[in-house]
Write a protein that holds these residues in place. Structure first.
Motif, PDB file in Angstrom:
ATOM      1  N   ILE A   1       5.674  -1.482  -3.064  1.00  0.00           N
ATOM      2  CA  ILE A   1       4.418  -1.398  -3.829  1.00  0.00           C
ATOM      3  C   ILE A   1       3.268  -0.980  -2.911  1.00  0.00           C
ATOM      4  O   ILE A   1       2.426  -0.149  -3.261  1.00  0.00           O
ATOM      5  CB  ILE A   1       4.109  -2.750  -4.524  1.00  0.00           C
ATOM      6  CG1 ILE A   1       5.247  -3.123  -5.485  1.00  0.00           C
ATOM      7  CG2 ILE A   1       2.790  -2.699  -5.284  1.00  0.00           C
ATOM      8  CD1 ILE A   1       5.234  -4.563  -5.952  1.00  0.00           C
ATOM      9  N   LYS A   2       3.281  -1.554  -1.688  1.00  0.00           N
ATOM     10  CA  LYS A   2       2.201  -1.271  -0.728  1.00  0.00           C
ATOM     11  C   LYS A   2       2.138   0.223  -0.403  1.00  0.00           C
ATOM     12  O   LYS A   2       1.063   0.785  -0.249  1.00  0.00           O
ATOM     13  CB  LYS A   2       2.454  -2.066   0.552  1.00  0.00           C
ATOM     14  CG  LYS A   2       1.197  -2.753   1.040  1.00  0.00           C
ATOM     15  CD  LYS A   2       1.441  -3.743   2.153  1.00  0.00           C
ATOM     16  CE  LYS A   2       2.404  -3.234   3.200  1.00  0.00           C
ATOM     17  NZ  LYS A   2       2.405  -3.967   4.439  1.00  0.00           N
ATOM     18  N   THR A   3       3.292   0.869  -0.338  1.00  0.00           N
ATOM     19  CA  THR A   3       3.292   2.296   0.052  1.00  0.00           C
ATOM     20  C   THR A   3       2.674   3.185  -1.025  1.00  0.00           C
ATOM     21  O   THR A   3       2.246   4.293  -0.739  1.00  0.00           O
ATOM     22  CB  THR A   3       4.709   2.821   0.363  1.00  0.00           C
ATOM     23  OG1 THR A   3       5.503   2.622  -0.810  1.00  0.00           O
ATOM     24  CG2 THR A   3       5.358   2.140   1.543  1.00  0.00           C
ATOM     25  N   VAL A   4       2.647   2.714  -2.288  1.00  0.00           N
ATOM     26  CA  VAL A   4       2.089   3.587  -3.337  1.00  0.00           C
ATOM     27  C   VAL A   4       0.687   3.157  -3.782  1.00  0.00           C
ATOM     28  O   VAL A   4       0.025   3.884  -4.536  1.00  0.00           O
ATOM     29  CB  VAL A   4       3.021   3.656  -4.580  1.00  0.00           C
ATOM     30  CG1 VAL A   4       4.365   4.245  -4.223  1.00  0.00           C
ATOM     31  CG2 VAL A   4       3.190   2.302  -5.241  1.00  0.00           C
TER      32      VAL A   4
ATOM     33  N   SER B   1      -5.699  -0.176  -6.070  1.00  0.00           N
ATOM     34  CA  SER B   1      -5.323   0.145  -7.449  1.00  0.00           C
ATOM     35  C   SER B   1      -3.971   0.851  -7.457  1.00  0.00           C
ATOM     36  O   SER B   1      -3.535   1.415  -6.438  1.00  0.00           O
ATOM     37  CB  SER B   1      -6.396   1.006  -8.114  1.00  0.00           C
ATOM     38  OG  SER B   1      -6.480   2.223  -7.421  1.00  0.00           O
ATOM     39  N   LEU B   2      -3.311   0.792  -8.599  1.00  0.00           N
ATOM     40  CA  LEU B   2      -1.989   1.410  -8.725  1.00  0.00           C
ATOM     41  C   LEU B   2      -2.027   2.384  -9.902  1.00  0.00           C
ATOM     42  O   LEU B   2      -1.988   1.962 -11.067  1.00  0.00           O
ATOM     43  CB  LEU B   2      -0.935   0.325  -8.978  1.00  0.00           C
ATOM     44  CG  LEU B   2      -0.634  -0.582  -7.793  1.00  0.00           C
ATOM     45  CD1 LEU B   2      -0.050  -1.914  -8.231  1.00  0.00           C
ATOM     46  CD2 LEU B   2       0.346   0.116  -6.847  1.00  0.00           C
ATOM     47  N   PRO B   3      -2.150   3.693  -9.622  1.00  0.00           N
ATOM     48  CA  PRO B   3      -2.257   4.651 -10.724  1.00  0.00           C
ATOM     49  C   PRO B   3      -0.904   4.866 -11.415  1.00  0.00           C
ATOM     50  O   PRO B   3       0.139   4.542 -10.848  1.00  0.00           O
ATOM     51  CB  PRO B   3      -2.719   5.934 -10.034  1.00  0.00           C
ATOM     52  CG  PRO B   3      -2.225   5.806  -8.639  1.00  0.00           C
ATOM     53  CD  PRO B   3      -2.186   4.340  -8.315  1.00  0.00           C
ATOM     54  N   TYR B   4      -0.955   5.419 -12.598  1.00  0.00           N
ATOM     55  CA  TYR B   4       0.274   5.671 -13.375  1.00  0.00           C
ATOM     56  C   TYR B   4       1.235   6.567 -12.597  1.00  0.00           C
ATOM     57  O   TYR B   4       2.451   6.413 -12.675  1.00  0.00           O
ATOM     58  CB  TYR B   4      -0.121   6.308 -14.716  1.00  0.00           C
ATOM     59  CG  TYR B   4       1.052   6.630 -15.612  1.00  0.00           C
ATOM     60  CD1 TYR B   4       1.915   5.625 -16.050  1.00  0.00           C
ATOM     61  CD2 TYR B   4       1.292   7.948 -16.038  1.00  0.00           C
ATOM     62  CE1 TYR B   4       2.992   5.926 -16.884  1.00  0.00           C
ATOM     63  CE2 TYR B   4       2.366   8.246 -16.876  1.00  0.00           C
ATOM     64  CZ  TYR B   4       3.213   7.224 -17.290  1.00  0.00           C
ATOM     65  OH  TYR B   4       4.278   7.524 -18.112  1.00  0.00           O
ATOM     66  N   ASP B   5       0.669   7.502 -11.794  1.00  0.00           N
ATOM     67  CA  ASP B   5       1.516   8.415 -10.998  1.00  0.00           C
ATOM     68  C   ASP B   5       2.418   7.655 -10.031  1.00  0.00           C
ATOM     69  O   ASP B   5       3.431   8.170  -9.567  1.00  0.00           O
ATOM     70  CB  ASP B   5       0.656   9.338 -10.118  1.00  0.00           C
ATOM     71  CG  ASP B   5      -0.265  10.188 -10.929  1.00  0.00           C
ATOM     72  OD1 ASP B   5      -0.087  10.183 -12.155  1.00  0.00           O
ATOM     73  OD2 ASP B   5      -1.153  10.832 -10.337  1.00  0.00           O
TER      74      ASP B   5
ATOM     75  N   SER C   1       3.985  -5.068 -10.287  1.00  0.00           N
ATOM     76  CA  SER C   1       3.458  -4.434  -9.075  1.00  0.00           C
ATOM     77  C   SER C   1       2.036  -4.933  -8.793  1.00  0.00           C
ATOM     78  O   SER C   1       1.679  -5.162  -7.638  1.00  0.00           O
ATOM     79  CB  SER C   1       3.529  -2.910  -9.157  1.00  0.00           C
ATOM     80  OG  SER C   1       2.906  -2.459 -10.315  1.00  0.00           O
ATOM     81  N   HIS C   2       1.242  -5.132  -9.848  1.00  0.00           N
ATOM     82  CA  HIS C   2      -0.109  -5.673  -9.626  1.00  0.00           C
ATOM     83  C   HIS C   2      -0.038  -7.104  -9.094  1.00  0.00           C
ATOM     84  O   HIS C   2      -0.789  -7.483  -8.210  1.00  0.00           O
ATOM     85  CB  HIS C   2      -0.921  -5.630 -10.927  1.00  0.00           C
ATOM     86  CG  HIS C   2      -1.504  -4.282 -11.196  1.00  0.00           C
ATOM     87  ND1 HIS C   2      -0.775  -3.247 -11.754  1.00  0.00           N
ATOM     88  CD2 HIS C   2      -2.739  -3.772 -10.943  1.00  0.00           C
ATOM     89  CE1 HIS C   2      -1.541  -2.186 -11.850  1.00  0.00           C
ATOM     90  NE2 HIS C   2      -2.738  -2.465 -11.367  1.00  0.00           N
TER      91      HIS C   2
END
Ligand code: HEM
Length: 482
Positions: A309-312, A318-322, A435-436
């Motif tokens: 998760i950290k890598t994206v 924030s964690l975008p849909y991509d 992931s959040h």
């Protein structure tokens, strides 16, 4: 297997599992005691006093034949009545009717909706963290975590099915008032009773029944009013623009409109909406509970997922849909939790004519099972998922089993043309939520003094089986990552 009362009967389902009564939960409690000792993946279950013989199978091969059979095997009224309380829908229909429902709903489950699901899940997650004041505390106790996931999943399905947003801190001004959020919660909890309790009983002065009835009426009139307003938008009578909406309801009503004479009736639209509300929240919430419980126990796997998760994650966390397609391990963790705790644990069909199915138990009737018209067949997903032939070391939590899985391998969502239409919806919501959560917190089990992880698992990670399957009351601690 022979028993006094058949497990799929009102009495069998209500009376809990014990030596004389398999109950609805025998598949869980006796998962290692029936099929293997009998040396068969497909067995018959017969109630001496109540219940016709039913064929139960844990075989993937037989399951595929059952759920993909055309004509000879169908869903019956008895086994779909709970889901069809507002009329026929995708879950309850067969043949051409089912194809029409599937075509129209299929158009609603599209890439725009999944993007919307991600966006809404991320935004509700932030709202929840803010409202619960998690950021101010180094350690947060969720006891049990189930309350939180159920509230979350109900809110998401309401947003993404209707575009109806109620905030995380939503509480009615009058606690006794029957508003949409309350009605949805009560209806979701009382579905099973609704088909058992006769209509006249709701007129009796029993507060519980009156409240149940009021919840059904509130939800029914809410769905009817949303339908009326969307129709008005589509005919251009309002300033609202139906095209700008990304909820399932809008896509479904416009897809139905495009079908012309093959469109769905208002009752069918409403029934499908209820179906999505129901099928779309309990299953996901239960699996999130199981996933959080298992990750709390398997800290090494949790760490691996956290690294992914950290890598994206972007700089602002924030964690975008991509990022979603890169979160393979997170998704695999949810799938493995579903294998161990299959939320929809039973798929039932009935033969419409005398027929023969081929089994992979050649020592029984030469692997050919003749069935007379009216025989019920049940795919037992618990038995299948705990079969070491398909999943070596079945009791172990190993998300890596699913790293290279293809869509058609996902047995927990059924197989073939009648596979779960909401699976991408559920996976998108679950991966976004997990992931959040894991990016900012480590999850740990709250144990009793002197209790080991194995004891905690044995005590609490036990399936609670009713309409759907899930783990009950899990005490979880969130520890802020620094
Ligand atoms: C973890 C979450 C979920 C699981 C495990 C799950 C599982 C399943 C399974 C096993 C079936 C096949 C049932 C049968 O044939 O008897 C099914 C069908 C269905 N599911 Fe799901 N489901 C999930 C989430 C959802 C969501 C989020 C929605 C909608 C928003 C949904 C809507 C449906 C519908 C409408 C059907 C009937 C499809 C048809 O008959 O063509 N499900 N689901």
């Amino acid at each position: 297997m022979r028993c006094v009362v058949h497990p799929i009967s009102a009495i069998g389902a209500i009376v809990p599992n014990f030596a004389l009564n398999p109950g609805l939960s025998w598949q869980w409690h006796w998962r290692n005691q029936v099929y293997e000792p009998l040396g068969a993946k497909t067995i018959s279950v017969l109630g001496w006093i109540l219940g016709d013989p039913t064929i139960y199978t844990t075989s993937m091969e037989v399951a595929r034949q059952i759920v993909n059979a055309r004509g000879q095997l169908e869903k019956s009224y008895e086994t779909t009545a709970i889901m069809a309380q507002w009329g026929p829908n995708l879950f309850s229909t067969n043949g051409d009717d089912w194809r029409r429902h599937r075509r129209i709903l299929g158009a609603a489950f599209n890439a725009d909706v999944y993007k919307f699901v991600w966006k809404e899940t991320a935004s509700l997650f932030d709202e929840m963290v803010e409202a619960e004041q998690w950021k101010k505390q180094p350690v947060v106790a969720l006891n049990p975590v189930n309350k939180l996931t159920t509230k979350f999943a109900l809110n998401i399905i309401s947003r993404c099915a209707f575009g109806n947003v109620f905030s995380w801190q939503y509480e009615s001004a009058q606690p006794e008032a029957m508003d949409f959020g309350k009605a949805l919660e009560i209806v979701a909890q009382s579905c099973l009773f609704r088909v058992i309790i006769p209509n006249w009983m709701y007129r009796l002065p029993i507060p519980l029944l009156r409240r149940m009835d009021a919840a059904y009426k509130t939800l029914g009139s809410f769905m009817a009013s949303v339908l009326a307003s969307r129709k008005s938008e589509m005919s251009g009578n309002t300033t609202e623009d139906n095209q700008s909406r990304h909820d399932l309801f809008s896509f479904m009503t416009s897809a139905s409109d495009d079908e012309g004479h093959a469109a769905m009736s208002d009752d069918e639209v409403i029934s499908n909406t209820f179906l999505m509300l129901f099928a779309g929240h309990d299953t996901t919430a239960h699996t999130l509970d199981a996933a959080i419980g298992l990750l709390a126990l398997y800290q090494d796997i949790q760490q691996e997922i956290y690294e992914e998760i950290k890598t994206v994650a972007l700089e602002d966390a924030s964690l975008p849909y991509d990022a979603y397609p890169k979160l393979h391990k997170t998704e695999a963790c949810f799938l493995e939790s579903l294998r161990l705790f299959p939320a929809a644990f039973l798929m039932v069909r009935t033969t419409t004519e005398d027929t023969v199915i081929t089994t992979d138990d050649p020592h029984i009737h030469g692997g050919r099972l003749p069935l007379s018209k009216g025989t019920m067949l049940a795919v037992d997903l618990i038995g299948m998922h705990y079969n070491a032939e398909y999943f070596p070391e079945p009791e172990e939590f190993k998300p890596s089993r699913w790293y290279d899985a293809r869509e058609n391998d996902l047995s927990m969502f059924s197989f073939g043309s009648r596979t779960c239409i909401g699976r991408r919806f559920a996976l998108t919501e679950a991966v976004c939520f997990l992931s959040h959560l894991l990016l900012s917190w480590r999850v740990e089990p709250i144990m009793r003094d002197g209790e080991t992880a194995a004891q905690w698992r044995k005590r609490l990670m036990v399936a609670d089986v009713s309409m759907t399957l899930g783990v009950k009351s899990l005490p979880i601690r969130l520890v802020a990552r620094v």
